[in-house]
Scaffold this motif. Sequence first.
Motif, PDB file in Angstrom:
ATOM      1  N   GLY A  90       0.808  -1.217   0.000  1.00 41.55           N
ATOM      2  CA  GLY A  90       0.000   0.000   0.000  1.00 41.55           C
ATOM      3  C   GLY A  90       0.833   1.255   0.000  1.00 41.55           C
ATOM      4  O   GLY A  90       2.037   1.234  -0.284  1.00 41.55           O
ATOM      5  N   THR A  91       0.171   2.352   0.316  1.00 45.23           N
ATOM      6  CA  THR A  91       0.873   3.625   0.416  1.00 45.23           C
ATOM      7  C   THR A  91       0.725   4.167   1.836  1.00 45.23           C
ATOM      8  O   THR A  91      -0.112   3.701   2.605  1.00 45.23           O
ATOM      9  CB  THR A  91       0.300   4.672  -0.565  1.00 45.23           C
ATOM     10  N   CYS A  92       1.551   5.141   2.157  1.00 44.01           N
ATOM     11  CA  CYS A  92       1.416   5.795   3.456  1.00 44.01           C
ATOM     12  C   CYS A  92       1.857   7.242   3.347  1.00 44.01           C
ATOM     13  O   CYS A  92       2.547   7.621   2.391  1.00 44.01           O
ATOM     14  CB  CYS A  92       2.239   5.069   4.523  1.00 44.01           C
ATOM     15  N   GLY A  93       1.445   8.033   4.316  1.00 39.71           N
ATOM     16  CA  GLY A  93       1.935   9.399   4.438  1.00 39.71           C
ATOM     17  C   GLY A  93       3.065   9.389   5.450  1.00 39.71           C
ATOM     18  O   GLY A  93       2.879   8.927   6.581  1.00 39.71           O
ATOM     19  N   ALA A  94       4.253   9.889   5.051  1.00 40.63           N
ATOM     20  CA  ALA A  94       5.397   9.870   5.970  1.00 40.63           C
ATOM     21  C   ALA A  94       5.272  11.008   6.981  1.00 40.63           C
ATOM     22  O   ALA A  94       4.746  12.073   6.671  1.00 40.63           O
ATOM     23  CB  ALA A  94       6.687  10.015   5.184  1.00 40.63           C
ATOM     24  N   SER A 156      -1.648   3.122  12.029  1.00 46.12           N
ATOM     25  CA  SER A 156      -2.836   2.979  11.175  1.00 46.12           C
ATOM     26  C   SER A 156      -3.995   3.756  11.775  1.00 46.12           C
ATOM     27  O   SER A 156      -4.312   3.576  12.954  1.00 46.12           O
ATOM     28  CB  SER A 156      -3.228   1.500  11.063  1.00 46.12           C
ATOM     29  N   THR A 157      -4.605   4.594  10.955  1.00 42.87           N
ATOM     30  CA  THR A 157      -5.727   5.411  11.433  1.00 42.87           C
ATOM     31  C   THR A 157      -6.996   5.115  10.642  1.00 42.87           C
ATOM     32  O   THR A 157      -6.926   4.747   9.468  1.00 42.87           O
ATOM     33  CB  THR A 157      -5.414   6.920  11.332  1.00 42.87           C
ATOM     34  N   ASN A 158      -8.134   5.296  11.285  1.00 39.04           N
ATOM     35  CA  ASN A 158      -9.408   5.164  10.581  1.00 39.04           C
ATOM     36  C   ASN A 158      -9.934   6.503  10.084  1.00 39.04           C
ATOM     37  O   ASN A 158     -10.960   6.557   9.422  1.00 39.04           O
ATOM     38  CB  ASN A 158     -10.453   4.488  11.489  1.00 39.04           C
ATOM     39  N   THR A 159      -9.236   7.598  10.428  1.00 42.10           N
ATOM     40  CA  THR A 159      -9.700   8.912   9.952  1.00 42.10           C
ATOM     41  C   THR A 159      -8.618   9.582   9.128  1.00 42.10           C
ATOM     42  O   THR A 159      -7.620  10.086   9.659  1.00 42.10           O
ATOM     43  CB  THR A 159     -10.090   9.843  11.126  1.00 42.10           C
ATOM     44  N   PHE A 160      -8.821   9.576   7.822  1.00 46.76           N
ATOM     45  CA  PHE A 160      -7.889  10.262   6.923  1.00 46.76           C
ATOM     46  C   PHE A 160      -7.977  11.767   7.167  1.00 46.76           C
ATOM     47  O   PHE A 160      -6.971  12.455   7.224  1.00 46.76           O
ATOM     48  CB  PHE A 160      -8.256   9.935   5.470  1.00 46.76           C
ATOM     49  N   TYR A 161      -9.209  12.270   7.305  1.00 46.16           N
ATOM     50  CA  TYR A 161      -9.427  13.692   7.586  1.00 46.16           C
ATOM     51  C   TYR A 161      -9.736  13.865   9.060  1.00 46.16           C
ATOM     52  O   TYR A 161     -10.559  13.145   9.604  1.00 46.16           O
ATOM     53  CB  TYR A 161     -10.587  14.227   6.737  1.00 46.16           C
ATOM     54  N   GLY A 178       5.450   6.404   9.282  1.00 48.19           N
ATOM     55  CA  GLY A 178       4.390   6.786   8.355  1.00 48.19           C
ATOM     56  C   GLY A 178       3.009   6.357   8.825  1.00 48.19           C
ATOM     57  O   GLY A 178       2.866   5.529   9.741  1.00 48.19           O
ATOM     58  N   ILE A 179       1.992   6.941   8.180  1.00 50.57           N
ATOM     59  CA  ILE A 179       0.593   6.710   8.537  1.00 50.57           C
ATOM     60  C   ILE A 179      -0.115   5.992   7.388  1.00 50.57           C
ATOM     61  O   ILE A 179      -0.104   6.474   6.247  1.00 50.57           O
ATOM     62  CB  ILE A 179      -0.142   8.063   8.779  1.00 50.57           C
ATOM     63  N   ASP A 180      -0.730   4.843   7.703  1.00 51.05           N
ATOM     64  CA  ASP A 180      -1.604   4.213   6.712  1.00 51.05           C
ATOM     65  C   ASP A 180      -2.960   3.965   7.368  1.00 51.05           C
ATOM     66  O   ASP A 180      -3.256   4.548   8.414  1.00 51.05           O
ATOM     67  CB  ASP A 180      -0.981   2.924   6.127  1.00 51.05           C
ATOM     68  N   MET A 181      -3.786   3.117   6.766  1.00 49.22           N
ATOM     69  CA  MET A 181      -5.122   2.921   7.323  1.00 49.22           C
ATOM     70  C   MET A 181      -5.504   1.448   7.466  1.00 49.22           C
ATOM     71  O   MET A 181      -6.683   1.135   7.635  1.00 49.22           O
ATOM     72  CB  MET A 181      -6.164   3.658   6.463  1.00 49.22           C
ATOM     73  N   GLU A 182      -4.536   0.535   7.395  1.00 48.42           N
ATOM     74  CA  GLU A 182      -4.866  -0.892   7.375  1.00 48.42           C
ATOM     75  C   GLU A 182      -3.943  -1.817   8.170  1.00 48.42           C
ATOM     76  O   GLU A 182      -4.380  -2.860   8.658  1.00 48.42           O
ATOM     77  CB  GLU A 182      -4.895  -1.408   5.908  1.00 48.42           C
ATOM     78  N   VAL A 203       5.884   5.530   0.261  1.00 49.12           N
ATOM     79  CA  VAL A 203       5.520   6.877   0.702  1.00 49.12           C
ATOM     80  C   VAL A 203       4.900   7.639  -0.472  1.00 49.12           C
ATOM     81  O   VAL A 203       5.553   7.888  -1.484  1.00 49.12           O
ATOM     82  CB  VAL A 203       6.755   7.643   1.235  1.00 49.12           C
ATOM     83  N   SER A 204       3.598   7.991  -0.343  1.00 49.91           N
ATOM     84  CA  SER A 204       2.904   8.712  -1.425  1.00 49.91           C
ATOM     85  C   SER A 204       2.793  10.201  -1.120  1.00 49.91           C
ATOM     86  O   SER A 204       2.511  11.006  -1.993  1.00 49.91           O
ATOM     87  CB  SER A 204       1.509   8.133  -1.643  1.00 49.91           C
ATOM     88  N   ASP A 205       2.978  10.555   0.145  1.00 49.57           N
ATOM     89  CA  ASP A 205       2.990  11.969   0.518  1.00 49.57           C
ATOM     90  C   ASP A 205       3.741  12.109   1.841  1.00 49.57           C
ATOM     91  O   ASP A 205       3.843  11.149   2.595  1.00 49.57           O
ATOM     92  CB  ASP A 205       1.572  12.541   0.619  1.00 49.57           C
ATOM     93  N   ASN A 206       4.283  13.297   2.057  1.00 48.68           N
ATOM     94  CA  ASN A 206       4.913  13.558   3.351  1.00 48.68           C
ATOM     95  C   ASN A 206       4.050  14.577   4.087  1.00 48.68           C
ATOM     96  O   ASN A 206       3.919  15.722   3.660  1.00 48.68           O
ATOM     97  CB  ASN A 206       6.356  14.056   3.185  1.00 48.68           C
ATOM     98  N   ILE A 207       3.435  14.104   5.186  1.00 49.26           N
ATOM     99  CA  ILE A 207       2.458  14.917   5.908  1.00 49.26           C
ATOM    100  C   ILE A 207       3.136  16.129   6.553  1.00 49.26           C
ATOM    101  O   ILE A 207       2.528  17.180   6.734  1.00 49.26           O
ATOM    102  CB  ILE A 207       1.721  14.042   6.958  1.00 49.26           C
ATOM    103  N   ILE A 208       4.432  16.026   6.869  1.00 46.67           N
ATOM    104  CA  ILE A 208       5.160  17.116   7.518  1.00 46.67           C
ATOM    105  C   ILE A 208       5.579  18.180   6.499  1.00 46.67           C
ATOM    106  O   ILE A 208       5.370  19.368   6.703  1.00 46.67           O
ATOM    107  CB  ILE A 208       6.422  16.582   8.258  1.00 46.67           C
TER     108      ILE A 208
HETATM  109  N1  HPA Z   1      -2.966   9.305   5.930  1.00 48.93           N
HETATM  110  C1  HPA Z   1      -3.456   8.072   6.026  1.00 48.93           C
HETATM  111  N2  HPA Z   1      -3.249   7.134   5.121  1.00 48.93           N
HETATM  112  C2  HPA Z   1      -2.515   7.450   4.052  1.00 48.93           C
HETATM  113  C3  HPA Z   1      -1.959   8.724   3.902  1.00 48.93           C
HETATM  114  C4  HPA Z   1      -2.203   9.692   4.892  1.00 48.93           C
HETATM  115  O1  HPA Z   1      -1.750  10.839   4.794  1.00 48.93           O
HETATM  116  N3  HPA Z   1      -1.272   8.732   2.730  1.00 48.93           N
HETATM  117  C5  HPA Z   1      -1.394   7.490   2.210  1.00 48.93           C
HETATM  118  N4  HPA Z   1      -2.142   6.713   2.998  1.00 48.93           N
END
Ligand code: HPA
Length: 233
Positions: A90-94, A156-161, A178-182, A203-208
């Motif tokens: 998958g992907t995650c936000g670093a 892993s979080t259940n709330t992207f927003y 990093g943060i993913d959801m699964e 890593v698909s995005d860097n949250i910082i």
């Molecule tokens: N947050 C949660 N899951 C994600 C993110 C993120 O920013 N980017 C990719 N998966």
Amino acid sequence: MTSLHIGAQKGEIAESVLLPGDPLRAKFVAENFLENAVCYSQTRGMYGFTGTYKGKRVSIQGSGMGMGSCGIYVHELINHYGVKNIIRVGTCGAIQPGLGLGDVIAAMSASGDSDANFHTFKGMNYAATADYGLLSKAVEFAHQNNISINPGQVFSTNTFYDEEPNRWEVWQRHGILGIDMESQILFTIAKRFGAKALALLTVSDNIITGETASQLEREQTYNNMMKIALEVV
Ligand code: HPA
């Protein structure tokens, strides 16, 4: 007989399954990386395929986003279809400044806010961890093939927003990459039912820093991670 949410007959799914969140990613990987791929399920548009990679039988199943959806597929793959190895791809936000777009993280552990785990463990914290054998194989293969890999902790979080500003600061200070959801629910359910699990995250995005990868960059960097996952299974 099929399971509730997967339209495959028993025996149609391999012992080792790659688990992307996006069902169209499952289709793309099946069509571009596997030989003789057959679609075994289209239930809810959550595609699943079985084929071979270098002669080994492997399946790839979409999980959807979030731990509610992912938990359903992981439960049925293991308990109904007898799956033994599940590798999330998958992907995650670093959340560490040093991690760039396209970097691959191999999750050693997944902290998180899974409400299912909150109830299961009565508010106490379960350390959801990857299978060490799969993890060490992935790291070894990446090193041997000059693919940069970052073994470490994810959340892993259940709330992207979310409403809260600086939500990740305390997790950043405690070493989360990093943060993913699964991943948290994958590791928990796999361990509960005796299957092995690993999560590889690009890593698909860097949250910082606010950097985000384009669709094309996501696709190209995703391929490195797929190579590792396919070799490990
Ligand atoms: N947050 C949660 N899951 C994600 C993110 C993120 O920013 N980017 C990719 N998966």
